[in-house]
Structure formats: structure tokens, C-alpha cells
Design a protein around this motif. Structure first.
Motif, PDB file in Angstrom:
ATOM      1  N   ASP A 467       0.928  -1.283   0.187  1.00  0.00           N
ATOM      2  CA  ASP A 467       0.113   0.094  -0.013  1.00  0.00           C
ATOM      3  C   ASP A 467       0.946   1.346   0.042  1.00  0.00           C
ATOM      4  O   ASP A 467       1.262   1.700   1.068  1.00  0.00           O
ATOM      5  N   GLU A 468       1.046   1.820  -1.213  1.00  0.00           N
ATOM      6  CA  GLU A 468       1.999   3.034  -1.252  1.00  0.00           C
ATOM      7  C   GLU A 468       1.144   4.112  -0.619  1.00  0.00           C
ATOM      8  O   GLU A 468       2.520   5.018   0.060  1.00  0.00           O
ATOM      9  N   GLU A 469       0.293   4.484  -0.405  1.00  0.00           N
ATOM     10  CA  GLU A 469      -0.393   5.484  -0.079  1.00  0.00           C
ATOM     11  C   GLU A 469      -0.307   5.426   1.535  1.00  0.00           C
ATOM     12  O   GLU A 469       0.242   6.363   2.381  1.00  0.00           O
ATOM     13  N   ALA A 470      -0.511   4.289   2.032  1.00  0.00           N
ATOM     14  CA  ALA A 470      -0.315   4.008   3.478  1.00  0.00           C
ATOM     15  C   ALA A 470       1.038   4.286   3.936  1.00  0.00           C
ATOM     16  O   ALA A 470       1.327   4.752   5.036  1.00  0.00           O
ATOM     17  N   ASP A 471       2.072   3.937   3.023  1.00  0.00           N
ATOM     18  CA  ASP A 471       3.585   3.875   3.241  1.00  0.00           C
ATOM     19  C   ASP A 471       4.098   5.188   3.315  1.00  0.00           C
ATOM     20  O   ASP A 471       4.507   5.605   4.108  1.00  0.00           O
ATOM     21  N   ALA A 472       3.645   6.410   2.525  1.00  0.00           N
ATOM     22  CA  ALA A 472       3.599   7.692   2.319  1.00  0.00           C
ATOM     23  C   ALA A 472       3.251   8.180   3.669  1.00  0.00           C
ATOM     24  O   ALA A 472       3.959   9.104   4.292  1.00  0.00           O
ATOM     25  N   GLY A 473       2.012   7.952   4.032  1.00  0.00           N
ATOM     26  CA  GLY A 473       1.403   8.444   5.219  1.00  0.00           C
ATOM     27  C   GLY A 473       2.231   8.082   6.572  1.00  0.00           C
ATOM     28  O   GLY A 473       2.500   9.032   7.489  1.00  0.00           O
TER      29      GLY A 473
END
Length: 534
Positions: A467-473
Motif C-alpha cells: 500500500d503505497e499511500e499508507a506507506d507515504a503517510g
């Protein structure tokens, strides 16, 4: 000539930007330090004054010799916690009748001077400094004892405070207690275990149990004065050695006690009587360290504005150039300096530092560590080249060195580089930080990146999508957390240093520290460094 030739351009945009950044950080620091000076706030300060009492810092000011400096320590203790900044205790080094002393003063405007967990840590650190440097201790006492809601964090470790007083006395280091108000319950053992005790008439109250406790425990009726007043202790119990009519009289008597100690420093004066000021203005220290610690700076520019005559004999200047080492004097005292140049420590720097530390120990010369390191170098080439054993060699040398160590965090102090440069865990006699300093296991971006890589590999191993979005967050959150936890006020609040200082004060602060450490014998290790892996 061994004078450092500065190439700092004080008219450059980079210098102006660095200076503005440092001044902004200093303003923020001063605002937080002001909270410690304010104590419990206007209401409680006014109430204290109406009782005819001096404030803690006023007591210290009357105690120390006129026109002499007071080096306050751990001023930000408790910062970022639920407790008042300063931890309801003033601590520092001051000169009393020509004798350098470790002075502590309870601040009774903060919850009656009650001790919280940070008060205890601050007091224990003060005792540690006194013991290591053989500084006589003066306690200006007015405390209601432990802050009861936090007793679970104070009671058991707090016993070390009283143990320390007796160990100081056993080591021949004088201890003086001046009691201005309450010193009750466990706090009664502060005067009880001190070498010299002064109590103020109708103000000092020293007893194990106050009237309510005595009534509950024995049924006996007694008032404060009968149980623990200054007059009773001076005439009946004998606990008070000196009876003071008021606070100024108590402080006058404390000065006389110190004057009669016959106290002598192991090294009475700096070996060099005529001290040359640095060739360059210490004001310029404001513009040397970049706001972005990824940008390197030359530590020689700092050294040139700290040491006597800007005179610095560099050791191995062409080898291990990422670490600057050399000999100088500061306020007349000889000094060995290790200063990070380009941030990363390689094998060459580690070996150079190890040899230099051994030389300082052979010559009985104190060491100053100026921190700006991201740690030891990693990567296949460097691992195969022995960075682990060479870094371990440097840490071994720092750990077993016997000369006094002083540390100043100027910029980054990350990873094992913090250890190799004598961070808090390696018992420097004193450790200070500039407002520009940061310290953590690694930089915020690197730490967040490592976590991201580990989670990405874990997802791949389980055959799950990442999950790229969760990783960025998560990375943003981790970076913000590590950034806030690596800042000097956060670290100083936890007593990981002895104070955050204005860079312009560094020469003065280090001079005071060098004078203090020379109260005790300065002797290096002769061998005894353990096994160096070659």
C-alpha cells in the motif's frame, strides 16, 4: 604558524541565512528557559514574596561571590513533560568565597518545591558532577518532599539522593545544607546527612513526621516548632550547626562555612597565566552551522573562535580528514580536540581518533568532542574494510579513557557516531548542545526509509500488495516524530545533556567546565584500554 586561518565569509548570503536561522532558534530557546525562571508563575511568586522569602535564584545570587558567573545546569529539565520546566530545582556551578561549588536550590513557588521524577534526575546528575569533579555541594533547601501523585516514580530510586550525600562526604567532598523552610519526611535526611547544617529561625522545619502524622501514629499533640523548628534543632537535637536569624544571615553563614573549609583544588591555576583571546569574533559562531545539517561545514572555523589565540596544532591533518584532531589551550588549560568535519566516520577516522585519545591519556590532557556526525560509514566496501572493528576501537578508547571529557553537540549526532564522540552514555564530565543540534539513532528520513523498505520486503515475502499511500503517510508521521524527538530542547528536557547554550557562550562555558574538572586530579589511563581488534 599554527594559528587557524579563517576563510569564513561573513558577508555571504549563506552566512546571513545560517545566522538568521540560529537567532530564530535562540529566541525559541530563551522563551522556554524563561519558563524555568518564572517558577510557579506570578501568583505563587507573589505569595512567596509576601511571606518575606527570597526566590531560589535570589538565594543563589546572594550566596555566590559578587560579579562571578553562575553556570546553570539542566535548566530545561522536564521540558515537554507534565511538570514545570526546570523541575522545581535550580542547579549549577558557582564560586563561593573563591571556591567552585555545586549549588542546588529548591524552587518553592512550584508546588511548594516538591520533587517530581525530573527533579530527582536533575539532583542526581548534580551529585554526579560534584563527585566526578570534587566540587563542594551546597543545598538551599525548601521542599515539601516528594510530589505524592508521582511517588511511584520517586520513592524507590529517590533513595540514591541520600546515598550520594554520604558518598560525597566519605570522599572528603564537603556538603552544606541551608534550610529555609520545609525539609520534611525523606527530605529531612538532606540536612541529616550533610556535613554542615544552617537553619533559619521560625522558618526551617525539619522532621520525619509533621503534626498530623505524629497525631495519627502516636496520638501525641505537637506543633511544627516543637517537632522540627530551627530553635529546637539548634538547642535540643543538635541537628542544626548554625542558627540564622533570617535568609540573608543564613547565606552569610553558608559563605563563612565555605571560607573555613580549607578547600584546595588539585590543580589550583591554569598552567598558562597569560591567556590570548581568539583572533576571531565569537559572534561569528552564529553563522557557521547551516540550518540544513546535510550541508557540511568546517569545524576549524568553530575551533578558531574557541581556543586561545586561535592556535591549534592539528594532528594527522592529511589522514582521516573527516575528523579534525589536534592540540590547543582554552582559558590557559591544555586541551585535545576531536571535531567532525564531513559528518561520516570511516575506518581511517576511527583509527586516528583511537591514537589521539591514547596520546591525550599519556599526557593527562582533557578532551573536547565537537559533534557533527551522521555515524560510521556503511556499505559493502566499508564493512569488508573493517568499519565495525575500527569503530569499535574508537568506542573502546572513549570508554576507557580516564582524562576528563567535554562534549558539545553543534550539528548532527547520530547513531554509533554519537557514542564514539562521547555522548551521554559515555559519561562526559559535561555535555552541552547548541540550538542547531540534533541527535537520534539516525536521521528522520533515513529512519523512515528503513522502516518503509522493511515493510515493503515483508509484504513481498508474504505475496501481498504494498500500500503505497499508507506507506507515504507512515513515512511522514515517522519523520515528524523522529524530527521532534531529536531536537535539543526535547533531549535537554530528559537530561541527555547539561544544557542548551548560545554558541557565543561556548568558550566561557568550556572555560568554567575546565576550571571545575581541574578541582580533581587530571590523570589519564596508562594502558588499560581493553583489547583493540586489529
Amino acid at each position: 604558524m599554527t594559528e587557524v586561518r579563517s576563510t569564513l565569509d561573513v558577508n555571504s548570503p549563506e552566512y546571513a541565512e545560517n545566522r538568521d536561522t540560529m537567532l530564530g532558534r535562540l529566541a525559541a530557546l530563551e522563551a522556554e528557559q524563561a519558563k524555568a525562571v518564572e517558577g510557579g508563575g506570578e501568583k505563587y511568586v507573589e505569595r512567596h514574596r509576601k511571606r518575606g522569602k527570597l526566590l531560589a535564584r535570589e538565594r543563589v545570587e546572594l550566596l555566590v561571590d559578587p560579579d562571578t558567573p553562575f553556570l546553570e545546569l539542566s535548566a530545561l529539565a522536564g521540558w515537554g513533560s507534565d511538570y514545570a520546566v526546570g523541575a522545581s530545582l535550580v542547579a549549577g556551578i558557582g564560586v563561593v568565597e573563591g571556591v567552585e561549588c555545586l549549588i542546588t536550590a529548591n524552587d518553592p513557588t512550584v508546588r511548594g518545591g516538591a520533587s517530581n521524577p525530573w527533579t530527582l534526575k536533575k539532583a542526581l546528575r548534580a551529585n554526579e558532577i560534584a563527585y566526578a569533579n570534587r566540587l563542594p555541594c551546597i543545598s538551599l533547601v525548601e521542599s515539601g518532599g516528594a510530589d505524592l501523585p508521582s511517588q511511584k516514580e520517586i520513592f524507590i530510586p529517590g533513595g540514591a539522593l541520600f546515598r550520594d550525600i554520604t558518598r560525597l562526604s566519605e570522599a572528603g567532598i564537603p556538603t552544606v545544607a541551608v534550610v529555609f523552610g520545609n525539609s520534611t519526611a525523606g527530605g529531612a535526611y538532606i540536612p541529616g546527612m550533610s556535613d554542615h547544617v544552617i537553619m533559619v529561625k521560625e522558618r526551617a522545619k525539619v522532621f520525619l513526621g509533621g503534626p498530623p502524622l505524629v497525631k495519627m501514629a502516636t496520638g501525641e499533640e505537637a506543633d511544627d516548632e516543637e517537632l522540627g523548628g530551627a530553635d529546637m534543632h539548634a538547642r535540643t537535637s543538635g541537628l542544626a550547626d548554625h542558627f540564622a536569624l533570617d535568609e540573608p544571615d543564613a547565606l552569610r553563614q553558608a559563605r563563612r562555612v565555605v571560607a573555613r573549609l580549607n578547600w584546595r583544588k588539585a590543580n589550583a591555576d591554569p598552567p598558562q597565566e597569560v591567556v590570548a583571546e581568539p583572533l576571531y569574533d565569537t559572534e561569528e559562531l552564529l553563522g557557521i552551522v547551516p540550518g540544513d545539517l546535510k550541508v557540511p561545514f568546517d569545524p576549524r572555523e568553530v575551533i578558531a573562535r574557541l581556543v586561545d589565540g586561535s592556535d591549534f596544532d592539528e594532528f594527522k591533518p592529511l589522514y582521516g580528514a573527516s575528523l579534525v584532531t589536534g592540540w590547543a589551550r582554552l582559558h590557559g588549560y591544555p586541551l585535545g580536540i576531536l571535531a567532525n568535519a564531513q559528518g561520516v566516520l570511516f575506518s581511517e577516522e576511527s583509527q586516528k581518533a583511537t591514537q589521539f585519545i591514547q596520546l591525550a591519556n599519556q599526557r593527562d590532557i582533557p578532551l573536547l568532542f565537537l559533534h557533527n556526525t551522521t555515524g560510521y560509514m556503511v556499505g559493502k566496501e566499508y564493512e569488508q574494510g573493517g568499519i565495525v572493528k575500527h569503530g569499535s576501537m574508537m568506542i573502546n578508547a572513549v570508554s576507557n579513557s580516564k582524562v576528563p571529557h567535554l562534549s558539545v553537540l553543534m550539528g548532527a549526532s547520530y547513531g554509533a557516531g554519537h557514542y564514539g564522540m562521547c555522548g551521554r552514555a559515555y559519561d562526559p564530565r559535561f555535555l552541552f548542545a547548541w540550538p542547531s543540534a540534533k541527535s537520534a539513532v539516525m536521521g528522520p528520513q533515513q529512519l523512515a526509509g528503513v522502516l518503509s523498505i522493511v515493510m515493503r520486503e515483508s509484504a513481498a515475502a508474504k505475496g501481498k500488495p504494498f500500500d503505497e499511500e499508507a506507506d507515504a503517510g507512515l513515512r511522514a508521521m515517522v519523520e515528524e516524530q523522529i524530527e521532534s524527538e531529536s531536537l535539543p530542547m526535547f533531549l535537554s528536557g530528559r537530561l541527555y545533556d547539561d544544557g542548551v547554550i548560545d554558541p557565543r557562550d561556548t568558550r566561557t562555558v568550556l572555560g568554567l567546565c575546565l576550571s571545575a574538572v581541574h578541582t580533581a586530579p587530571v590523570e589519564g589511563a596508562r594502558g588499560g584500554f581493553g583489547i583493540f581488534r586489529m
